[in-house]
Enzyme design. Structure first.
Site, PDB file in Angstrom:
ATOM      1  N   GLY A 131       3.361   5.581   9.413  1.00  0.00           N
ATOM      2  CA  GLY A 131       4.638   5.282   8.761  1.00  0.00           C
ATOM      3  C   GLY A 131       4.574   3.957   8.015  1.00  0.00           C
ATOM      4  O   GLY A 131       5.017   3.859   6.859  1.00  0.00           O
ATOM      5  N   ASP A 132       4.006   2.943   8.652  1.00  0.00           N
ATOM      6  CA  ASP A 132       3.862   1.629   8.016  1.00  0.00           C
ATOM      7  C   ASP A 132       2.882   1.679   6.850  1.00  0.00           C
ATOM      8  O   ASP A 132       3.159   1.171   5.764  1.00  0.00           O
ATOM      9  CB  ASP A 132       3.346   0.593   9.031  1.00  0.00           C
ATOM     10  N   ILE A 133       1.725   2.278   7.100  1.00  0.00           N
ATOM     11  CA  ILE A 133       0.668   2.267   6.091  1.00  0.00           C
ATOM     12  C   ILE A 133       1.059   3.086   4.865  1.00  0.00           C
ATOM     13  O   ILE A 133       0.848   2.663   3.723  1.00  0.00           O
ATOM     14  CB  ILE A 133      -0.661   2.752   6.703  1.00  0.00           C
TER      15      ILE A 133
END
Length: 166
Positions: A131-133
């Site tokens: 999700g972050d990447i």
């Protein structure tokens, strides 16, 4: 973020202190300052920086920067060429805009956790913060596109990125 300072595996730094391998890998070479945007002097320092900045990336909950008087409209008045990327869990508008989110939340809501783990067992968090990447990758693509547009028009723009959408 700072939470990842406590994420293993760890190694011993030159200063003898244990360091997070993950935190070091994603923060290597970065320089930082701390500015209190609630303090008028801190806000003035930030606005001075914005005056010469190409890009501002923020990930506060939607509405936070407006309350602090440093939303995109305020910043673009200082620097019309500014490109600002607002990255949040669910975007700047919509029914979930005010909700906080972390990587694991958007992985679960996006369905990623429904395909992890062992058959018959519960979900297992993947080893990568997808999700972050993914949100970071889409942010960079948006910033690069906005930079090309700015070279043509001379104007910046505000990008709205939702981790869940990414």
């Amino acid at each position: 973020g700072d939470q990842s300072r406590r994420t293993g595996p760890f190694f011993t730094g030159k200063d003898g202190r244990d360091r997070s391998t993950y935190f070091t890998s994603v923060n290597r070479g970065k320089r930082s300052i701390v500015v209190d945007l609630k303090n008028p002097a801190g806000r003035a320092v930030f606005l001075d920086l914005v005056g010469t900045a190409d890009v501002v990336v923020e990930n506060f909950r939607p509405g936070t920067l407006s309350k602090l008087g440093v939303d995109y409209n305020s910043l673009s008045a200082v620097n019309p060429r500014l490109i600002m990327a607002s990255v949040s869990g669910f975007g700047q508008t919509g029914p979930y805009a005010e909700r906080a989110a972390l990587d694991i939340v958007v992985q679960a809501m996006g369905g990623m956790l429904s395909i992890t783990g062992e058959e018959g067992g519960g979900p297992v968090r993947p080893g990568v913060s997808q999700g972050d990447i993914t949100a970071a990758l889409f942010t960079v693509i948006g910033l690069l596109s906005a930079t090309v547009e700015r070279s043509r028009s001379g104007l910046g723009q505000h990008l709205d990125l939702s981790m869940l959408d990414c």
